[in-house]
Design an enzyme around this catalytic site. Structure first.
Site, short mmCIF file in Angstrom:
data_model
loop_
_atom_site.label_atom_id
_atom_site.label_comp_id
_atom_site.label_asym_id
_atom_site.label_seq_id
_atom_site.Cartn_x
_atom_site.Cartn_y
_atom_site.Cartn_z
N CYS A 32 0.87 -1.18 0.00
CA CYS A 32 0.00 0.00 0.00
C CYS A 32 0.90 1.23 0.00
O CYS A 32 1.67 1.42 0.95
CB CYS A 32 -0.89 -0.01 1.23
SG CYS A 32 -1.93 1.44 1.35
N CYS A 67 -4.27 6.45 -5.04
CA CYS A 67 -3.88 5.04 -4.88
C CYS A 67 -2.49 4.80 -5.50
O CYS A 67 -2.34 4.72 -6.72
CB CYS A 67 -4.90 4.08 -5.49
SG CYS A 67 -4.58 2.36 -5.04
O1 PYC Z 1 -2.06 3.73 -2.09
O2 PYC Z 1 -1.47 1.73 -2.74
C1 PYC Z 1 -2.26 2.49 -2.21
C2 PYC Z 1 -3.51 1.94 -1.68
C3 PYC Z 1 -3.95 0.65 -1.76
C4 PYC Z 1 -5.17 0.59 -1.11
C5 PYC Z 1 -5.46 1.84 -0.63
N1 PYC Z 1 -4.43 2.66 -0.99
#
Ligand code: PYC
Length: 319
Positions: free
Chosen positions: A91, A242
């Site tokens: 993450c 993300c």
């Molecule tokens: O930033 O990789 C990320 C992530 C995965 C799930 C929530 N954030």
């Protein structure tokens, strides 16, 4: 749980997406690799996961992080990320939140540090402008232009890519990627996720694709190259762009010849916070993406577990 165990956490957010680092009271997960410890955590300590991230202490968007001693003394620590559903292999918003948390506690003062995760070794670097850059595990596009028949939406075509988690990446299909459409985007991406599973479309080795990423044009092309909406496992959507999703996107862009090594990509999320990223090619098929963003610490807590509290171990998400 042992009576005297004190659990302390530090909260932060990265581009709007929360991270909760457990800094005291981490259960003993044995002597294995971080991936093996994550397996022990899933099998024996699901109550702990639920206590930390589920209501009433948490909510669906929170990603928890268990700080572990490193296996290799040259590395700063190990970390297991987890959410309202289970553990996550990797993450990046959480890694940026972890770096900010360790700066806050004084465990680090800056620099570059190697961190062990279930997905592999990553490096974070604290930059002079207070952003943090994360050099991810090797990432690659597994399959291009895969079409899935999605009930109520019709055929939807996307790429399957590994960015530290498995992603299905959709460009300019379904609801327009904008904040007002969050309920419609949740319904759409959930329908895609269900259809992928029902039609046996998976990541490599049959692993479930549990993150669905829908892309559209950025709100302001001067600020970003693209805007995304990311459905995470547990029916939560990522408030940030993300980082593993940005890594998956970078692997696809590179495979298509749309970015060159070192070229900066600015990925906005649904709240218009931006992560920047670039790739270094590793071999014929994979790249090492580096993704940068900023986190802020928002609070610190000590948790209490009253014996007569029926929800001391959290309310399961499925209720
Ligand atoms: O930033 O990789 C990320 C992530 C995965 C799930 C929530 N954030």
């Amino acid at each position: 749980m042992p009576q005297q165990q004190i659990i302390r956490v530090i909260d932060s957010h990265t581009g709007g997406e929360p991270t909760r680092v457990v800094v005291a009271g981490v259960p003993d997960l044995g002597q294995g690799s971080v991936a093996e410890k994550a397996q022990v955590f899933r099998e024996k300590y699901d109550w702990f996961r639920s206590s930390i991230v589920n209501e009433p202490r948490g909510h669906d968007a929170i990603v928890g992080a268990l700080l572990l001693p490193p296996i290799d003394p040259d590395h700063l620590c190990g970390v297991i990320f987890f959410n309202n559903d289970s553990t996550l292999p990797m993450c990046i918003h959480g890694m940026i939140g972890l770096a900010e948390t360790l700066l806050h506690t004084g465990a680090i003062t800056g620099g570059s540090h190697k961190i062990e995760t279930p997905a592999g070794l990553v490096t974070f670097t604290v930059n002079p402008d207070q952003t943090v850059s994360v050099a991810n595990v090797p990432c690659y596009r597994f399959r291009a232009a895969v079409t899935v028949d999605v009930p109520d939406y019709g055929p939807i075509t996307g790429d399957i890519s590994w960015g530290g988690n498995w992603f299905f990446l959709i460009q300019d299909q379904g609801p327009v990627v904008k904040r007002e459409n969050i309920p419609a985007l949740l319904a759409f991406t959930n329908a895609v996720k269900r259809a992928l599973a029902a039609q046996g479309i998976t990541g490599e080795n049959g692993i479930e694709i549990d993150h669905i990423e829908s892309f559209g044009p950025p709100t302001d092309p001067a600020e970003a190259d693209s805007k995304n909406f990311v459905l995470c496992p547990g029916n939560a959507y990522d408030r940030s762009p993300c980082g593993t999703g940005t890594s998956a996107k970078l692997a696809c862009l590179f495979a298509d010849g749309k970015i060159q090594p070192g070229q900066l990509w600015r990925q906005a999320g649904i709240l218009d916070s931006v992560f920047t990223g670039a790739v270094v090619p590793l071999d014929d098929t994979s790249v090492i993406p580096t993704v940068s963003g900023r986190a802020w610490v928002t609070g610190e807590s000590t948790y209490h577990f009253a014996e007569d509290d029926p929800f001391r171990h959290g309310i399961p998400t499925s209720i």
